[in-house]
Structure formats: C-alpha cells, structure tokens
Design a protein around this motif. Structure first.
Motif, PDB file in Angstrom:
ATOM      1  N   THR A 360       0.850  -1.206   0.000  1.00 33.79           N
ATOM      2  CA  THR A 360       0.000   0.000   0.000  1.00 33.79           C
ATOM      3  C   THR A 360       0.873   1.239   0.000  1.00 33.79           C
ATOM      4  OG1 THR A 360      -0.098   0.498   2.349  1.00 33.79           O
ATOM      5  CG2 THR A 360      -1.524  -1.273   1.562  1.00 33.79           C
ATOM      6  N   LEU A 361       0.271   2.325  -0.408  1.00 36.03           N
ATOM      7  CA  LEU A 361       0.946   3.604  -0.256  1.00 36.03           C
ATOM      8  C   LEU A 361       1.144   3.878   1.231  1.00 36.03           C
ATOM      9  CD1 LEU A 361      -0.918   5.790  -2.900  1.00 36.03           C
ATOM     10  CD2 LEU A 361       1.492   5.073  -2.926  1.00 36.03           C
ATOM     11  N   ASP A 362       2.224   4.558   1.558  1.00 37.21           N
ATOM     12  CA  ASP A 362       2.507   4.852   2.958  1.00 37.21           C
ATOM     13  C   ASP A 362       1.829   6.167   3.331  1.00 37.21           C
ATOM     14  OD1 ASP A 362       3.524   4.748   5.461  1.00 37.21           O
ATOM     15  OD2 ASP A 362       5.601   5.165   4.896  1.00 37.21           O
ATOM     16  N   ALA A 363       0.541   6.097   3.613  1.00 37.20           N
ATOM     17  CA  ALA A 363      -0.234   7.310   3.891  1.00 37.20           C
ATOM     18  C   ALA A 363      -1.169   7.045   5.064  1.00 37.20           C
ATOM     19  CB  ALA A 363      -1.048   7.688   2.645  1.00 37.20           C
ATOM     20  N   PRO A 364      -1.650   8.097   5.735  1.00 32.65           N
ATOM     21  CA  PRO A 364      -2.499   7.908   6.925  1.00 32.65           C
ATOM     22  C   PRO A 364      -3.855   7.287   6.581  1.00 32.65           C
ATOM     23  CG  PRO A 364      -1.757  10.200   6.719  1.00 32.65           C
ATOM     24  CD  PRO A 364      -1.406   9.528   5.453  1.00 32.65           C
ATOM     25  N   ILE A 366      -4.856   4.257   5.985  1.00 35.93           N
ATOM     26  CA  ILE A 366      -4.982   3.097   5.097  1.00 35.93           C
ATOM     27  C   ILE A 366      -5.335   1.839   5.867  1.00 35.93           C
ATOM     28  CG2 ILE A 366      -3.551   1.545   3.718  1.00 35.93           C
ATOM     29  CD1 ILE A 366      -2.472   4.028   2.334  1.00 35.93           C
ATOM     30  N   LEU A 367      -4.625   1.630   6.973  1.00 30.55           N
ATOM     31  CA  LEU A 367      -4.873   0.419   7.747  1.00 30.55           C
ATOM     32  C   LEU A 367      -6.313   0.384   8.255  1.00 30.55           C
ATOM     33  CD1 LEU A 367      -3.455  -2.103   8.704  1.00 30.55           C
ATOM     34  CD2 LEU A 367      -2.916  -0.921  10.836  1.00 30.55           C
ATOM     35  N   SER A 368      -6.838   1.538   8.624  1.00 29.82           N
ATOM     36  CA  SER A 368      -8.207   1.543   9.144  1.00 29.82           C
ATOM     37  C   SER A 368      -9.199   1.235   8.032  1.00 29.82           C
ATOM     38  CB  SER A 368      -8.526   2.881   9.825  1.00 29.82           C
ATOM     39  OG  SER A 368      -9.095   3.783   8.903  1.00 29.82           O
ATOM     40  N   LYS A 369      -8.877   1.655   6.805  1.00 28.77           N
ATOM     41  CA  LYS A 369      -9.790   1.307   5.700  1.00 28.77           C
ATOM     42  C   LYS A 369      -9.788  -0.189   5.425  1.00 28.77           C
ATOM     43  CE  LYS A 369      -9.931   5.767   3.442  1.00 28.77           C
ATOM     44  NZ  LYS A 369      -9.160   6.667   2.581  1.00 28.77           N
ATOM     45  N   ILE A 370      -8.575  -0.797   5.415  1.00 28.97           N
ATOM     46  CA  ILE A 370      -8.479  -2.253   5.169  1.00 28.97           C
ATOM     47  C   ILE A 370      -9.180  -3.018   6.281  1.00 28.97           C
ATOM     48  CG2 ILE A 370      -6.896  -4.215   5.070  1.00 28.97           C
ATOM     49  CD1 ILE A 370      -4.880  -2.405   3.666  1.00 28.97           C
ATOM     50  N   SER A 371      -8.870  -2.652   7.526  1.00 26.64           N
ATOM     51  CA  SER A 371      -9.458  -3.415   8.628  1.00 26.64           C
ATOM     52  C   SER A 371     -10.964  -3.161   8.704  1.00 26.64           C
ATOM     53  CB  SER A 371      -8.757  -3.086   9.952  1.00 26.64           C
ATOM     54  OG  SER A 371      -8.783  -1.684  10.169  1.00 26.64           O
ATOM     55  N   GLY A 372     -11.388  -1.997   8.249  1.00 27.19           N
ATOM     56  CA  GLY A 372     -12.821  -1.711   8.198  1.00 27.19           C
ATOM     57  C   GLY A 372     -13.550  -2.660   7.259  1.00 27.19           C
ATOM     58  N   VAL A 373     -12.992  -2.894   6.090  1.00 23.57           N
ATOM     59  CA  VAL A 373     -13.628  -3.824   5.138  1.00 23.57           C
ATOM     60  C   VAL A 373     -13.672  -5.237   5.710  1.00 23.57           C
ATOM     61  CG1 VAL A 373     -13.445  -4.893   2.867  1.00 23.57           C
ATOM     62  CG2 VAL A 373     -12.982  -2.444   3.122  1.00 23.57           C
ATOM     63  N   LEU A 374     -12.568  -5.634   6.338  1.00 24.20           N
ATOM     64  CA  LEU A 374     -12.549  -6.980   6.939  1.00 24.20           C
ATOM     65  C   LEU A 374     -13.638  -7.094   8.004  1.00 24.20           C
ATOM     66  CD1 LEU A 374      -8.676  -7.522   7.227  1.00 24.20           C
ATOM     67  CD2 LEU A 374     -10.234  -8.669   5.638  1.00 24.20           C
ATOM     68  N   ALA A 416     -13.370  -6.015  -2.411  1.00 25.51           N
ATOM     69  CA  ALA A 416     -13.547  -4.614  -2.019  1.00 25.51           C
ATOM     70  C   ALA A 416     -12.203  -3.921  -1.784  1.00 25.51           C
ATOM     71  CB  ALA A 416     -14.420  -4.536  -0.758  1.00 25.51           C
ATOM     72  N   ILE A 417     -11.313  -4.596  -1.048  1.00 28.20           N
ATOM     73  CA  ILE A 417     -10.005  -3.996  -0.741  1.00 28.20           C
ATOM     74  C   ILE A 417      -9.210  -3.776  -2.029  1.00 28.20           C
ATOM     75  CG2 ILE A 417      -7.771  -4.403   0.387  1.00 28.20           C
ATOM     76  CD1 ILE A 417      -9.362  -5.960   2.569  1.00 28.20           C
ATOM     77  N   GLY A 418      -9.331  -4.704  -2.953  1.00 21.45           N
ATOM     78  CA  GLY A 418      -8.584  -4.608  -4.207  1.00 21.45           C
ATOM     79  C   GLY A 418      -8.954  -3.377  -5.027  1.00 21.45           C
ATOM     80  N   LYS A 419     -10.133  -2.833  -4.743  1.00 22.85           N
ATOM     81  CA  LYS A 419     -10.582  -1.657  -5.501  1.00 22.85           C
ATOM     82  C   LYS A 419     -10.019  -0.346  -4.945  1.00 22.85           C
ATOM     83  CE  LYS A 419     -14.758  -3.719  -7.334  1.00 22.85           C
ATOM     84  NZ  LYS A 419     -15.874  -4.376  -6.622  1.00 22.85           N
ATOM     85  N   PHE A 420      -9.469  -0.377  -3.730  1.00 19.60           N
ATOM     86  CA  PHE A 420      -8.841   0.840  -3.176  1.00 19.60           C
ATOM     87  C   PHE A 420      -7.681   1.250  -4.081  1.00 19.60           C
ATOM     88  CE2 PHE A 420     -10.267  -0.660   1.241  1.00 19.60           C
ATOM     89  CZ  PHE A 420     -11.329   0.225   1.274  1.00 19.60           C
ATOM     90  N   ASP A 421      -7.580   2.588  -4.351  1.00 18.58           N
ATOM     91  CA  ASP A 421      -6.508   3.001  -5.263  1.00 18.58           C
ATOM     92  C   ASP A 421      -5.136   3.052  -4.586  1.00 18.58           C
ATOM     93  OD1 ASP A 421      -6.924   5.106  -3.675  1.00 18.58           O
ATOM     94  OD2 ASP A 421      -7.574   6.512  -5.254  1.00 18.58           O
ATOM     95  N   PHE A 422      -5.106   2.902  -3.246  1.00 22.73           N
ATOM     96  CA  PHE A 422      -3.801   2.905  -2.561  1.00 22.73           C
ATOM     97  C   PHE A 422      -3.198   1.495  -2.451  1.00 22.73           C
ATOM     98  CE2 PHE A 422      -7.209   2.898   0.621  1.00 22.73           C
ATOM     99  CZ  PHE A 422      -6.939   1.709   1.290  1.00 22.73           C
ATOM    100  N   ILE A 423      -3.865   0.491  -3.024  1.00 24.41           N
ATOM    101  CA  ILE A 423      -3.406  -0.902  -2.943  1.00 24.41           C
ATOM    102  C   ILE A 423      -2.836  -1.337  -4.293  1.00 24.41           C
ATOM    103  CG2 ILE A 423      -4.250  -3.295  -2.782  1.00 24.41           C
ATOM    104  CD1 ILE A 423      -4.516  -2.393  -0.135  1.00 24.41           C
ATOM    105  N   GLN A 424      -1.664  -1.942  -4.284  1.00 26.65           N
ATOM    106  CA  GLN A 424      -1.144  -2.517  -5.527  1.00 26.65           C
ATOM    107  C   GLN A 424      -1.907  -3.795  -5.862  1.00 26.65           C
ATOM    108  OE1 GLN A 424       3.088  -3.136  -5.405  1.00 26.65           O
ATOM    109  NE2 GLN A 424       3.492  -1.141  -6.328  1.00 26.65           N
ATOM    110  N   GLU A 425      -1.913  -4.130  -7.143  1.00 33.24           N
ATOM    111  CA  GLU A 425      -2.724  -5.278  -7.586  1.00 33.24           C
ATOM    112  C   GLU A 425      -2.235  -6.630  -7.073  1.00 33.24           C
ATOM    113  OE1 GLU A 425      -2.720  -5.094 -11.804  1.00 33.24           O
ATOM    114  OE2 GLU A 425      -3.798  -3.176 -11.815  1.00 33.24           O
TER     115      GLU A 425
END
Lengths: 433, 433
Positions: A360-364, A366-374, A416-425
């Motif tokens: 992922t991009l190193d930005a504020p 991000i982790l909360s978005k990933i864990s939110g989807v989970l 869902a997580i794969g669609k975030f633009d801060f995540i590499q494919e």
C-alpha cells in the motif's frame, strides 16, 4: 501350492519403465523368495531403441508394436509407463479388454479418466492398480486402502508434489525468489522444462483426487477441486511466515464433512512444530486421520526412476495373486468404485484462517480502511505487521493474520479492498493450517 | 463374485479385544462396501463378563470356554488378544491346527515363539497375521512386506516403544528426572504398573525382531539382539545432548551387513534436524530404507484400543481373501518363513560414535588419563565439555563425544577407565545416530 510363472510386459522404456525392467531383471530371486512366484520380463514396447540404458535385455522381446504385446496371450500383466492421455488411455483400455491386469503410474489419467478405465476393468474381471501414481515410492495407496480399511477416513493432507516442495524449501533456506528457485530446480532435474502442472498445483490435485476417491470409496471429480499454485509466493512472504513461526508448503487437503468432501490444493502456512514443516526438498509426506487409528503419516521419495519402480513392482506382485483365485472371484477393495460419485463441498462454504499481504501507499488512514472492510465482512484480525518503506514506488508491505472466516467472506473482502486506489494489484492471500 | 460371509471369534475382551469388537459391530457397512465381504462377530471368549464395556453384544455368542470356540466349524478367523505366553500360545496353536486363520497383536509371543507357530500354520495351510504387533495402528508390517516387496531392505530404524518415548519426551520438555517422568507416565496410563519390559528396551526388541524377520525374509532369534534401556539416562545427559544439538531417543536399529544383520535397541543421540527427533510423546515412527525406494517413514500411534484394533481388523480383511483362493493355494509372502534362520552380527563388531559421561573428582590430570585410555584403544575425541563443580561430593561431570570406534574398543576403554579411583561408578555411554 503350485509353481506359478507371471509374464510381465512394459509399455514404454523411459525413466520409470527402465526402473521396472531393472527390478524385474535384478530382483527375481528376492521376489521369488517372498512371493513364491517367478516373474519374467517378457516383452518391452518402445519406439526408440537407440538410447543407451545400461540394461541387459537378452531374452526379453524388444519391439515397437504395442498391439502385438497387448494381444499376446502369454502376457499376464501390462505396465504402462508412457504417461499422458493418449495413446496411454487406449493402450490400457485394450489391455483390460484383452483380460490383462494393468499397472500404471499415470496420475493425470487415473484422476481424469479413471472412472472409464475402472469400469472396463470391472466388466472384464481384471484389475488396474496405481500405487506409483501418488507419493512415488511411498506405499500410501496400499496403506490407505488396506492398512486403514477399518477406518472412516476423516482427513488426508500433505505434500504431494516434489517439485514445488523443492522450490519452496530453497526459497526458505536460501532466501531465493520463486523464479530463481524454479531455475535451480530445473537445472538439478527436480522440475520439468514446462513446470506448469507442478507449480500450479495441478499435479498435487490429480494425486489428491486419487487419495480422496480411495478414502471415500467412490470417485471424486477432479474438476470439483479448488486448486491454487505457488507461483505468486515471494521471498517477502516466506520471511513474514517465518517471523510468525510458520513454513509455507503446498498442501493437498481432504476433510470429510457432513455434505461431502472438502478438497483443496493451495499454499499453506504450516506451524513450524508440525512434522510437515520439516518435510523438505523433493520429498513427499501424507497424513491420514482415521476414526479408529487417529493420525498416521507416510513419508518418502515422491518421484524418480527407482522409487516409482518399487511401487509399480509391488502392484505387480499384488496382481499376480489373482492367479491363485477361484474362477470368477475378484478382489474388490483394490480398485476405485466407478459407480459411486462423491460430492465435493464448494470452497465458498469452507472456513479458514488467512495470511494477507498487501503493498500500500505509505499514507495515513490506510490500515483503518483495510481493517474496516474486513470487519464489515465479519473477519477479525489476529495479528498485523507493517514495515517501514523499503524499495520502489513508495509502497510498503502490510501483513495480516486473521481468525477463522468463511472463504466467501474473504473473497468479498478482498474484492472490495482490491478496488482501493492505494493498494497494488499483486496482493496475496495464503491459508493457515 | 459371490456374497461371502466371514465369521470372527475373539479370544479375550480386554482393551484391544473391545476395540476389535467395536469395529466389527459399528463398521460392518463400511467393511462390506470396501471388501464385498460381510464380517460377523460370532463369538467372544472372556472369563470376566461382569465388567462394564459400552458394547451392544446382542446376537454375539458370549462364552467362557475357549475350547468351544476353537472347535466351532462356523468360525473362520480367530483374534487372540489375551497377551502373554500361555495360554495364548496353546490357543493359537489349537486354532491353527483346527485350520482357522489367526490374528494377534502379541509381539512377545511372535518374537520369541513365532517360529513354532508359523510352522504349525504352514503345515495346516492357514495364515497367522500380526500387523498390530508392531507400531500399533501404523500399517508398517503391510508396508514393509507388500509395499516394499521389490526392495532389498538395507535399514529399519525408529521409535517402537511409546512408553519410553513418552518418558524421554517429558524429560526433554520439562527437565524431569527418569523416575519423575516414569511416575507421570504411569499416572496418565502411558506406562504399566510394572514398566520393566518397556523401559528396558525389551518390548522394542520384540518388535525389531519381527520387523527384521520380515525385512530379511526369514526368522531372527530374539536372543541375538543387543538391548539396552533408558533407565540410566539422567536430566543432565538430556541437557548435554541438547547443548550438542541432539535429542535422546530409544531407537531400534536394523542394518544389513555382509555377514548378517546388525540388530540393536538402545538410547541414541538423534540430531535435532532428523525427523525422528520430532516424534514425541507416545507416538511411534519407523524409517525403512530399501535399495530401490530409498528412505521411507511410517508414523502414528503405537498403542491404544482403537489404533491396535484398526490394525487387527485390516488383518482380518486380508485373511478373508483366502476364502477366494483355489483349493490348496496360499499367499506366501504374508507369514514369516520359519525355515530360514537369519544370522545376527555380534555387537562387538559394530562401529558407532559415542557420547560418554563421567563424574570425576575435580583434580589435575584426570582428563589426560581418560583421553589417554581412549587413545590407546584407537578412539578419538570429537568434542568435550567439563563443567565447574556443581553438587555433591566434589565430583564434576565430564562429557565426551567420540568419532566412530568399534564397540569392542569402547568396551575395553570403559573397563579400564572404570577402574580409575577418581571416577564414580555411574558413568554412561550413549550411542550417536
């Protein structure tokens, strides 16, 4: 007790055929002592007789015409070692119809077209054996079919493909990337020029189809298996797994469930204190859990001229006992029952623990978005590692281990997580043991 | 194919007999599906019918008179689970003479009086099978006898006694002394009230006698084995072994040599990276090395009602195939050949590496005297540890690992070292793997 002679014919004098010929030529006395039968290598069919093979074939009929051997009434047992689907299928079918017993190591053929062949064998009152098709020299099929015959088989799981186990072992021990380890395996002869079937999990799935069919006393459809290979495992994943106390192995897994079999082949994080984590290089190992016996394990070389030939000859000796049977009798627990289909539980219904790795991009945030989807999908996290930036493009690895969750929920979450633009494919999900 | 019925009688309804009865009563459909045979538990002979056993025995003839069952022409197969030498020997001999097949788990009886029983079986055209006598539920005998039939067996080695493996595991994991670990094993039911046969190596030697006899296609004399138990291993030895990278296991070892078999049971330092070092608690594991297959390993529960019963029932299914044979035919590689004696190489001729542990006075020149005696006997030291005084009487432990040396030379050296007045009597020699 009479003195019985058994004439054997071999179809194909490649690596495995050569090994079978070598045993029949050099271990005749040993086999006679142990079985009270005399085995004679009668005929070999091979198209290329120019190759040097270090075998003394004097007295053996060496020909190029398969049909001639398949029709020869003097031959009792045919060994098929040419591999592939055709002409192997046609040759085996012809041999069975000519009421000859057949032995093969052809896992792809047994797993995908075995039902037809076992039907032909049954109709003609002969047997088709295949010990060498799974686990090379390990007598796992005999162990499962006969040694554990009194058990309902609850689980079968293990390392069934030597090539991918060799690659993963080298990745662990030498910190190689997949491509480097594959190249080394090819150089050392542990991987084919085209390694697709091995590294994609297909070969292990063929073998699991066979073991599951024996375990469930019926026939599993190869197309029903969930299969994933090791091509996407990186050095980074191996190191993360190590840091959590795990070793990554390509496992084949069968579990008996209420509504059918759970059947999967995929990379798996195995705890380091499990014996499977210590099965290295090209070796194979299979755990079998029965309702009476509990857990057993069978270990050994999964391929190679001599181990594979060892298994084929054990089938020859087994088959030769049919010569001692009363007219019209047949051993029934030996072959797979072609008439009994076995249902497979769709993978979406299975629950697993997961290892997830993202770049992922190193930005504020991000982790909360990933864990939110989970969390939205009911998946709870058991541990997490985020490393500081290292390498290209400002992307950092994040690794999560989850508690048990359904495959269906995990698929939805990853979509869902794969669609975030801060995540590499190239994110990766690996199951835990 | 006809519909065959097989009537089974059980001699003795203790732990193992109860397990066999349970399988025959609950797995009848499974066995019929797999073997096309219907197995009926016909009769049980037991002296104590008062005990509560959680079995529904309606329809089963429950009697106290063994002779009545042994003479009943309706019974095809007799299972002996009473154990010990007599009346087990007489009952089995009588059953065989009455032309009934017999299955037993009685390792002591097979190892010491098996030759007589196999002779009687041969003369009467029936079989005596014994899968459960080695490795409990592990199908090791079938694997060795049939699965690896094409191989000259070069080595058999492993952990064959669950009680001593449990004790050693607890000594390693919890830093217990032998006596403490034994008491715990007895409390948990992993050791008998009289544990002598297990901890002295005798039980493992019975099993090794059986495996070696199968491997060598003849009969080994139990009296020819070299046997040493685990009673003298101390917590201190376990810790020294750990510090050198080894785990202490009671191993049974067979090696094929020019002039016979090397056959030994004794504690052994196993390198931690060997799979056997990871076989813990009451589990068993056996490596078998064949000239074609290479190294294979069989692992699982070495005892217990359900695993042992699993093996016994696999023998019952195997034996029932004799019903399908032509008159006068017999399967020959199943039983041990009573007519072929197998020579054993005297232990003095064997070469090993050794761990030596002495308690000596803490005085100058002692190490040079010990190493001097070793040198005189051609034994060279590979590593050495001497700790500072700790404990009673001013004695300190000295531990040496040697390079390979003959057992004869080591015996002479230890006889000489033992006479030094600065050495305590309780010195110890353990072999390295």
């Amino acid at each position: 007790m009479q003195d019985h002679h058994v004439n054997v014919g071999i179809l194909g004098l490649g690596t495995v055929g050569t090994g079978v010929a070598r045993i029949l030529l050099t271990q005749q006395d040993l086999l006679r002592t142990r079985s009270a039968l005399t085995f004679t290598l009668h005929t070999i069919v091979e198209l290329n007789w120019d190759k040097e093979r270090d075998l003394d074939l004097s007295g053996v009929e060496c020909i190029t015409d398969a049909q001639k051997m398949l029709e020869n009434p003097e031959i009792d047992i045919i060994v098929e070692t040419i591999g592939g689907y055709e002409p192997a299928f046609t040759f085996i079918a012809t041999a069975l119809r000519n009421r000859k017993h057949v032995v093969t190591a052809n896992k792809a053929l047994i797993a995908t077209r075995g039902r037809e062949l076992f039907q032909i064998a049954k109709e003609n009152g002969v047997d088709l054996l295949f010990e060498a098709s799974v686990g090379g020299g390990i007598p796992i099929i005999k162990g499962l079919r006969e040694g554990l015959v009194a058990n309902q088989i609850e689980r079968v799981y293990g390392i069934l493909n030597g090539t991918s186990n060799y690659i993963l072992t080298r990745m662990h021990q030498e910190e190689l990337e997949f491509g480097q380890a594959l190249a080394e395996a090819q150089a050392k002869g542990f991987a084919e020029a085209d390694p697709t079937l091995d590294v994609s999990g297909g070969d292990a799935a063929h073998k699991l189809t066979i073991l599951a069919s024996i375990a469930a006393s019926g026939f599993v459809n190869y197309q029903d298996l969930y299969i994933e290979g090791i091509q996407n495992i990186t050095k980074l994943d191996i190191n993360f797994a190590k840091s959590f106390g795990y070793t990554i192995k390509l496992l084949a897994v069968m579990r008996r469930m209420e509504n059918g079999l759970d059947l999967r082949v995929h990379p798996t994080l195995v705890p380091n204190n499990h014996l499977l984590a210590a099965v290295n290089n090209e070796l194979n190992a299979v755990f079998v859990k029965g309702d009476f016996v509990g857990n057993t394990m069978f270990y050994g070389p999964g391929a190679g001229e001599r181990p594979t030939a060892s298994s084929i000859v054990s089938d020859i000796v087994d088959l030769s006992r049919d010569l001692l049977l009363k007219e019209g009798e047949q051993f029934s627990c030996r072959t797979l029952n072609p008439e009994q289909g076995i249902p497979v539980v769709p993978v979406e219904q299975i629950r697993n623990r997961f290892y997830l790795r993202f770049f992922t991009l190193d930005a504020p945030g991000i982790l909360s978005k990933i864990s939110g989807v989970l969390a939205q999908n009911g998946i709870s996290i058991s541990s997490m590692v985020q490393l500081e930036t290292h390498g290209k493009d400002n992307y950092v690895p994040i690794v999560l281990l989850t508690h048990e969750a359904s495959e269906q929920a995990m698929k939805q979450a990853l979509d869902a997580i794969g669609k975030f633009d801060f995540i590499q494919e190239n994110y990766l999900r690996i199951r835990l043991f």
